[in-house]
Design a protein around this motif. Sequence first.
Motif, short mmCIF file in Angstrom:
data_model
loop_
_atom_site.label_atom_id
_atom_site.label_comp_id
_atom_site.label_asym_id
_atom_site.label_seq_id
_atom_site.Cartn_x
_atom_site.Cartn_y
_atom_site.Cartn_z
N LEU A 173 29.64 20.04 34.53
CA LEU A 173 29.09 20.45 33.15
C LEU A 173 29.78 20.59 31.69
N LEU A 174 31.06 19.68 31.63
CA LEU A 174 31.49 19.86 30.17
C LEU A 174 30.55 18.72 29.85
N GLU A 175 30.06 17.54 30.07
CA GLU A 175 29.33 16.50 30.05
C GLU A 175 28.01 16.90 29.54
N GLY A 176 27.27 18.36 30.04
CA GLY A 176 26.08 18.62 30.67
C GLY A 176 25.99 20.22 29.24
N PRO A 177 26.14 21.56 30.01
CA PRO A 177 25.96 22.17 28.60
C PRO A 177 26.71 22.48 27.77
N LEU A 178 27.72 21.70 28.37
CA LEU A 178 29.32 22.28 27.38
C LEU A 178 28.92 21.59 26.02
N TRP A 179 28.50 20.34 26.18
CA TRP A 179 28.71 18.70 25.74
C TRP A 179 26.95 19.48 24.15
N ILE A 180 26.26 20.13 25.31
CA ILE A 180 25.25 20.03 24.45
C ILE A 180 25.39 20.75 23.56
N ALA A 181 26.01 22.94 23.82
CA ALA A 181 26.24 23.22 23.05
C ALA A 181 27.68 23.85 22.29
N SER A 182 28.71 22.56 21.56
CA SER A 182 28.92 22.50 20.93
C SER A 182 28.88 21.98 20.83
N ALA A 185 43.60 8.31 29.03
CA ALA A 185 42.34 8.43 29.22
C ALA A 185 41.82 6.88 29.43
N LEU A 186 42.15 6.21 29.06
CA LEU A 186 42.69 5.45 28.85
C LEU A 186 42.20 3.76 30.15
N GLY A 187 43.25 5.04 30.78
CA GLY A 187 42.53 4.07 32.52
C GLY A 187 41.95 3.72 32.65
N GLU A 188 40.55 5.53 32.49
CA GLU A 188 38.95 5.43 33.12
C GLU A 188 39.38 5.71 34.49
N GLN A 189 40.90 5.98 35.35
CA GLN A 189 41.07 6.06 37.04
C GLN A 189 40.07 7.71 36.75
N SER A 190 40.05 8.20 36.09
CA SER A 190 40.56 9.60 36.31
C SER A 190 39.80 10.96 35.53
N ALA A 191 39.00 11.88 36.57
CA ALA A 191 38.00 12.45 36.26
C ALA A 191 38.13 13.79 35.33
N PHE A 192 39.26 14.24 35.72
CA PHE A 192 40.56 15.14 35.48
C PHE A 192 41.07 14.15 33.43
N LEU A 193 41.64 13.71 33.29
CA LEU A 193 40.94 13.22 32.09
C LEU A 193 40.51 12.98 31.25
N ARG A 194 39.20 12.23 31.91
CA ARG A 194 37.74 12.43 30.98
C ARG A 194 37.78 13.38 30.74
N GLY A 195 37.55 14.52 31.46
CA GLY A 195 36.95 16.16 31.51
C GLY A 195 38.46 16.90 30.56
N LEU A 196 39.44 16.57 30.11
CA LEU A 196 40.66 16.96 29.50
C LEU A 196 39.99 16.36 27.92
N HIS A 197 39.61 14.91 27.81
CA HIS A 197 39.75 14.48 26.90
C HIS A 197 38.51 15.40 25.93
N LEU A 198 37.19 15.01 27.25
CA LEU A 198 35.67 15.78 26.40
C LEU A 198 35.75 16.92 25.95
N GLY A 199 36.84 17.85 27.07
CA GLY A 199 36.89 19.21 26.69
C GLY A 199 37.31 20.00 25.04
N LEU A 200 38.40 18.79 25.14
CA LEU A 200 39.25 18.76 23.76
C LEU A 200 38.40 18.35 22.47
N VAL A 201 37.63 17.82 22.94
CA VAL A 201 36.66 16.87 21.77
C VAL A 201 35.32 18.13 21.47
N GLU A 202 35.35 19.08 22.73
CA GLU A 202 34.09 20.26 22.65
C GLU A 202 34.60 21.04 21.92
N LEU A 203 36.42 21.34 22.10
CA LEU A 203 36.71 22.44 21.16
C LEU A 203 36.35 21.42 19.68
N TRP A 204 37.15 21.12 19.28
CA TRP A 204 36.57 20.73 17.92
C TRP A 204 35.87 19.94 17.38
#
Lengths: 478, 216, 353
Positions: free
Chosen positions: B6-15, B164-183
């Motif tokens: 969701l974060l990488e798709g519609p929410l990214w497009i929307a933000s 999220a630098l470890g790039e091991q966790s979808a959660f951390l990636r999602g957290l970062h992306l979600g905050l970027v979208e908020l920003w």
Amino acid sequence: MTSDTTEKHRSFDKQRDLPDEVRVENAMAGFVAEFGPKAQSWMNACVRCGLCAEACHFYLATGEEKYTPIHKIKPFEDAYALTHGPFSWLHGLLGRKPKLTIEELEEWEELIYDSCNMCGRCTLACPMGIDIASLVKDARRGMYAAGLLPDRLARIVRNAEKQHSPFGSPEDFRKTIKEIEREYGIPLPLDKPKADVLMTLTPEALENRHFGVASMARVLHHLGLDWTFCSDAFEATNFGYLSGNMELQGALTVRLIDKAREIGASMLIVPECGHAWGATRWEAAKWYGAPVDDIRIRHIVEVLADAVEDGKLECRPVGESATFHDPCQQIRRGGLEEKPRILMRALGMELREMDPHGLDAFCCGGGGGVLANERAGPLRLKAFELKKRAVEETGADHFVTSCNICEMTLGRDIEATGFDKQIESLIDLIGANMITDQPPLKAPGRGAKPKGAGKRAAGAKKAGKGRSATRRKPAAKK
Amino acid sequence: MTLLELLEGPLWIASASIFVVFAAFRLIVILFTGRREAEARPVGSPFLGALRTILGHFLPWRRLLGNGKAWFVTIAGYSFHIGLFVLLLFAAPHVEFIREKIVNLPWDPIPRWGFILSAQFAFAGLITLWVRRFVDPVVRLISRPDDHVAAGLTFIVMLTGCMALGEQSAFLRGLHLGLVELWLIYFPFSSLMHTFTWPFSRGFTGAMAGRRGTRA
Amino acid sequence: MAINKRHSAVRLLWSLFLLAFLMAMPALTGNDSLLAQESSAARAEPGPPNTLGKRSDAEIWHDLRLGAGGIANPPTGSREAGAVINAEGWEWAKLRNPEKSPIVHYGAWGLLAILGLLVLFYLIRGPVGHGEDSGRRILRFRLSQRVVHWSIAFVFILMGLTGLSILFGRPFILPLIGKEAHSILLTAAMQAHNLFGPIFALFLLGLFVHFLRGNFPSLVDIKWLLKGGGFFGGHAPAGRYNLGEKAWFWTAVIAGGALSVTGFLMLFPDYLATRNTIHLSELIHAIAALVMIGFSLGHIYLGTIGTRGTLKGMVDGYVDENWARAHHDRWLEEELEKAESGDQARETAEEGA
């Protein structure tokens, strides 16, 4: 007028009988009235770094953070985003009301009128290049519309509106011109139906500095110009510009330019004044919707400097050293930086520049209507310390400037602080020392004011000697 | 659809759309509305004046060269901005993301040590500048809530990005992306818009000075 | 630590043996000992070594530790190229074992004890005051000092939280949030910790430079100590900083310095350190961190709710004269003298310059 330093500080003055809601509404409408791409870019670029404070003489002299330039327009800025910013509709949808309140406006009156000379020094320090002076001018328009300005300034504005000039009526002007003619034995062309040059004056010159007027006239005669004063367009200062009364600002400028056109003049000369230069030379176009191309608007300093450069004006060398106070509206915001320096060289003076000087110079502290605003006196004196130090450091014999407001301000501050320098007018020095076939000016008679600057120029040497004697004073005081 | 999708798709497009549309709208309002006044006959070149001020104000004003605050703001400011831009445009995960979602960047990502180094510059600058908002009486007085929100949001975005630098966790990636979208959504409505307004602010002032035959 | 001693003799023997072995290596081919024959035979054979099981476990371990015989192949350029297993790691592992580690055990209890003492002190003594405010302010910390202080405070808290997660995560957090969440938390914590480490070191340097003046020991510190720091009533004299503050400064500098140095070693293990130094670094890092965090709890308490008017000094830079009289009388005297002698100390001390 002499109670500058003793006048008890009042937080704000109010004019006109308006309900508070109307005042607030007017204030906001006035603030944004002239907003366009310029002001809108400035309003949307500030990142609150605080460097503007480091440029403001009022902050530097007091260390009080409220004198941070960008803070001076804070209430307007806050409300702007909610009511006039690009997303005002969004704030409306969210039910966010304009934040501007009457209490805030009253509180800010001091910051907008007393502690800003609109000298534009902060503009140079701003990483974003925001012209805070222009925004303060916008804020003053709002404050004027709200009926919230210092009483004394309001009084002067009313005089300017009702009697033509803060100095007085056309009749007063005619009388004074005749008086100066008699005093100094120099013909002063008045109300010629046709002339090539329209000369204007400041109230200060008409009240206290008749020698300056005579000097100026003598130079114009020497240059062989076809010039005249006009009793219905003599006032160069623009208290509309200083107070935020936009209609008045326009009316005063248009009066001058229309008059110049009427008499077929090709040139309008602005006298030794700073803001008159800004209002006339740089802002006249907006009242006509086009640049004023048929009439050259020139500053007297510019006219004289060009005459020197063209070899039409020469002076007896005065010698001695001098430092020059840069009037901000002529130099930093007016583009005349080189002109007074040409004249100083023509006078054979050794120019000892202050630190800072030129575009970076500190304002005299009285510009932007602050001098007219008595309650700002104590604050102004604090800012004067910076100037005083800079002058002392040069060790120059003469302290010269080319603006009546600066001269008045510095003169009063010198008097109030017991500083051992006198402020001299550049035009007076030129008038007293030019080489010309023109008949000499008569020594001032009984009618002359004791402030006759000719005496000052002659007595400069004495002042120079006195300097070293009194220079020890500050150290002893400490 | 998972949250990350969701974060990488519609929410990214929307933000991203909100960011583009509203930032553009705001710029258009700034630059094309309001009064345009007739200007006086120029003495110097407004264009050169604008250019001079746009470039000149990259450095502190000459009168402030002996001023500690000015140096601090300048050094910390550049440290933060340069660090941030390097991270934004050259970090490997960003290059990959931008290539996938927006445009095929012509450059290669920086190596990991480059990322770490730029992040340190960016964080050191941001932290000291933000801290100063609280302890410098001048800056505290003039700071708006917006300035703190913008700084805080930027900090959190950067922090989660580094986490999220470890790039091991979808959660951390999602957290970062979600905050970027908020920003991104916050951006056009805030002082973050200085990213785009600075050349105009400097330019108008410079043009005014150029016209008058002075410098700003 | 007793374990260590017992093992050190064994370790020494091992080392000597290995050294001899190493020196003998080049000569191995020409040697007719069994080992040599076996080794050269093994080397001569293509394919993986010792598939026939001709070598003892001890020999295999032996080779692993040294990378002998082409068995080990760690990254080239490493300082320990060739060594695959470090026997000393066993000692470290025991100290570091999340469940049984004395560091985790005593560290957790220690921090809790400090917190408990602070709560107790607050309940009994309450906030320390200085009587009425005088209304006259005096500059205590310049702008640059305030910026440095809060910058490092900010990073310290971030480092503390992420670091403690790493140290205490397995025994305390994992049972609460489960393995998956814990693993996410730890990778995030580790990345942040690694990233902010160098910033901490940079700010620590700034802290040292900005706060060194006034933090050298002096005679008045003894008086302060004898008066119990004024914590239990009475007035304790102090200069610009009292003994407690000086102790905190040097603890922060030394522990912080140790944290920075060992942190850097662990950030770049391949370039800066051997395995043994890394082990040692990790232990020092954990202990220094616990010491600094423990001390910081007291510092934070005294700087905020513990003493009235102290926080203002670090935010605005100014403190009340009576505050200074109560807590730093000698310093106040000096400042007032300076002000009197025309040095414009009060109010005008140039902000931030």
